[in-house]
Motif scaffolding. Structure first.
Motif, mmCIF file in Angstrom:
data_model
loop_
_atom_site.group_PDB
_atom_site.id
_atom_site.type_symbol
_atom_site.label_atom_id
_atom_site.label_comp_id
_atom_site.label_asym_id
_atom_site.label_seq_id
_atom_site.Cartn_x
_atom_site.Cartn_y
_atom_site.Cartn_z
ATOM 1 N N LEU A 85 10.047 -18.507 59.705
ATOM 2 C CA LEU A 85 10.986 -18.568 58.590
ATOM 3 C C LEU A 85 11.726 -17.223 58.488
ATOM 4 O O LEU A 85 12.283 -16.886 57.456
ATOM 5 N N GLN B 30 14.896 -26.695 60.335
ATOM 6 C CA GLN B 30 13.802 -27.490 59.787
ATOM 7 C C GLN B 30 12.895 -27.889 60.940
ATOM 8 O O GLN B 30 13.378 -28.413 61.946
ATOM 9 N N LEU C 77 17.219 -21.610 53.471
ATOM 10 C CA LEU C 77 17.085 -21.140 52.101
ATOM 11 C C LEU C 77 18.272 -20.330 51.582
ATOM 12 O O LEU C 77 18.370 -20.081 50.387
ATOM 13 N N LEU C 78 19.139 -19.870 52.478
ATOM 14 C CA LEU C 78 20.215 -18.974 52.038
ATOM 15 C C LEU C 78 21.413 -19.111 52.978
ATOM 16 O O LEU C 78 21.251 -19.138 54.201
ATOM 17 N N VAL D 66 15.186 -15.160 47.877
ATOM 18 C CA VAL D 66 14.922 -16.589 47.939
ATOM 19 C C VAL D 66 13.675 -16.901 48.756
ATOM 20 O O VAL D 66 12.923 -17.832 48.444
ATOM 21 N N ASP D 67 13.399 -16.116 49.795
ATOM 22 C CA ASP D 67 12.198 -16.400 50.585
ATOM 23 C C ASP D 67 10.937 -15.927 49.860
ATOM 24 O O ASP D 67 9.843 -16.395 50.156
ATOM 25 N N SER E 97 10.506 -18.712 47.007
ATOM 26 C CA SER E 97 10.170 -20.021 47.588
ATOM 27 C C SER E 97 8.676 -20.138 47.865
ATOM 28 O O SER E 97 8.180 -21.215 48.155
ATOM 29 N N ASP F 57 20.885 -11.389 46.759
ATOM 30 C CA ASP F 57 19.633 -12.114 46.960
ATOM 31 C C ASP F 57 18.506 -11.468 46.137
ATOM 32 O O ASP F 57 17.319 -11.630 46.446
ATOM 33 N N ARG G 27 14.537 -14.803 58.787
ATOM 34 C CA ARG G 27 16.004 -14.846 58.870
ATOM 35 C C ARG G 27 16.522 -14.073 60.069
ATOM 36 O O ARG G 27 17.567 -14.400 60.630
#
Lengths: 371, 70
Positions: free
Chosen positions: A312, A298, A353-354, A80-81, A84, A45, A314
């Motif tokens: 958000l 979501q 996202l992952l 990715v976060d 993003s 990542d 993880r």
């Protein structure tokens, strides 16, 4: 002094038993040790971290000790976060310093430690105290500790006077370590924690979706409750393996908290001696957790409305990870060392996202103990 | 309520404190492979990684155990 249960008349109370069992800790040879360690972390990542540390410790003959430690964390992240949020990457350095001491008081060992770490957008101070008590002999050791951590959360490129939030963490730990026999040791641990304050990340903005699944134009700041109670229950079993002059250690930990997260850790570590100064080891670890009660992959909202809790993070989503590791330990005269390499595969079960991540962690350390 | 529960747990733990080995039976417990807690500096680095990669990972650290040599 040893206590043999089951003899004599009457039924002693637990407190009386504990008092009867008290015995002075054994004396130790004075010793000074300097340690240098380094850890390198990288994952798929796009996160890389390098952490060197140096420490020194002196143990006194009476069992007391003083120690100091310094560490540096150099992190490069384009995960990715991070990307993003329209940020290419960030590079950051964290500096940490810690001091501790332990003093024997009658039949107990009292210890205190202070730790401070600072980086451009995060300050942390931790103070802890603990008491270790032998219950009659070295076979039974009770340990109680309490730690208070005060974190100040800021934002990069933002003055502390414009944005700063506090987070207080109270952590209690109660453990009993019991020799079950000449080759077996068991430890039981209970650790409640309370986190009180700002538990969000100021950089996390949560995407919202309408009921057709379309992402809305604007993101909203993460918002989670200010209070989190956690309870961790753990057991560690250590067994000597005579044929290989080695050992097998098995750990299990259950964690539950007020946000609805349940976590399980299972770890097994095997060590074998190749010679007097050389040892090999293998380690396997499983980690799994459920999602927080307010976690959603979501967040779907009617026009003009916001979910009260949204995140958000993880670490509030459900995921599992498995780790395999190997290590080498050596000891030549005054110098000893280790090399430890681990690979971890993580599967995110409900994260937008992952889906998965593979991480490699390499750690090396040297100890110098002049005799 | 919590204080009472903790005191009860402490009392139960204390009640289990009893000798199970004699000093001359602790040779295996004194071996290097029988350290109940890993090296403090090594564990500090390792737990730093775990705390950022595992949401609920804690520590099974405690005190003592083994031969009681130090």
């Amino acid at each position: 002094m040893r206590l043999q249960l089951g003899s004599g008349g009457g039924v002693p109370t637990p407190l009386a038993l504990a008092l009867l069992c008290l015995a002075a800790p054994a004396a130790a040879q004075p010793e000074t040790r300097v340690a240098v360690d380094a850890l390198y972390y990288t994952d798929t990542d796009n996160v890389m971290a390098f952490t060197p540390s140096v420490s020194a410790r002196h143990r006194f003959e009476d069992g007391g000790s003083v120690g100091a430690r310094g560490a540096l964390d150099v992190i490069t992240a384009a995960s990715v976060d991070v990307v993003s949020h329209a940020t290419n990457r960030f590079d950051e350095a964290r500096t940490e310093g810690a001091i501790d001491f332990a003093v024997p008081i009658d039949d107990a060992l009292f210890r205190m430690a202070y730790r401070a770490s600072w980086e451009p957008d995060y300050l942390s101070n931790g103070l802890s105290a603990g008491l270790q008590l032998r219950l009659g002999s070295a076979d039974s050791v009770l340990d109680v500790s309490y730690g208070l951590t005060w974190d100040v959360v800021g934002r990069t490129h933002t003055p502390w006077s414009s944005f700063s939030e506090d987070l207080f963490t109270h952590a209690l730990s109660l453990s009993l370590t019991q020799n079950l026999g000449p080759e077996t040791v068991l430890r039981l641990v209970y650790s409640p924690t309370i986190q009180d304050g700002y538990l969000e990340k100021p950089y996390r903005y949560v995407p919202l979706f309408d009921d057709t699944g379309q992402q809305l134009a604007s993101r909203v700041p993460e918002n989670v409750p200010d209070l989190r109670h956690g309870h961790a229950f753990g057991a560690r079993l250590l067994q000597y393996l005579e044929p290989i002059d080695g050992s097998l250690r098995v750990d299990y930990q259950l964690y539950v908290d007020g946000w609805g997260v349940t976590g399980h850790v299972v770890e097994a570590v095997g060590l074998a001696s190749a010679s007097d100064g050389l040892r090999f080891g293998l380690r396997g670890r499983f980690y799994g957790q459920t999602a927080a009660s307010f976690w959603q992959r979501q967040y779907t909202v009617p026009p003009g409305q916001l979910p009260r809790w949204r995140t958000l993070d993880r670490d509030l989503s459900p995921y599992v990870s498995v780790t395999g590791a190997a290590r080498l330990e050596w000891n030549v005269d005054d110098v000893s060392g280790y090399l430890d390499g681990a690979a971890t595969y993580t599967r995110f079960l409900d994260f937008l996202l992952l889906d998965e991540r593979v991480a490699i962690v390499t750690q090396i350390g040297f100890r110098w103990t002049p005799r | 309520m919590w204080v009472r529960t903790l005191l009860l747990i402490a009392a139960l733990l204390a009640a289990t404190g009893c000798a199970t080995t004699r000093p001359w039976e602790r040779e295996a417990l004194s071996r290097g492979v029988m350290r109940m807690d890993g090296d403090a500096e090594e564990e500090a680095l390792r737990h730093h990684v775990l705390s950022t990669r595992e949401g609920t990972a804690g520590s099974l650290g405690g005190g003592g155990g083994g031969c009681g040599c130090n």
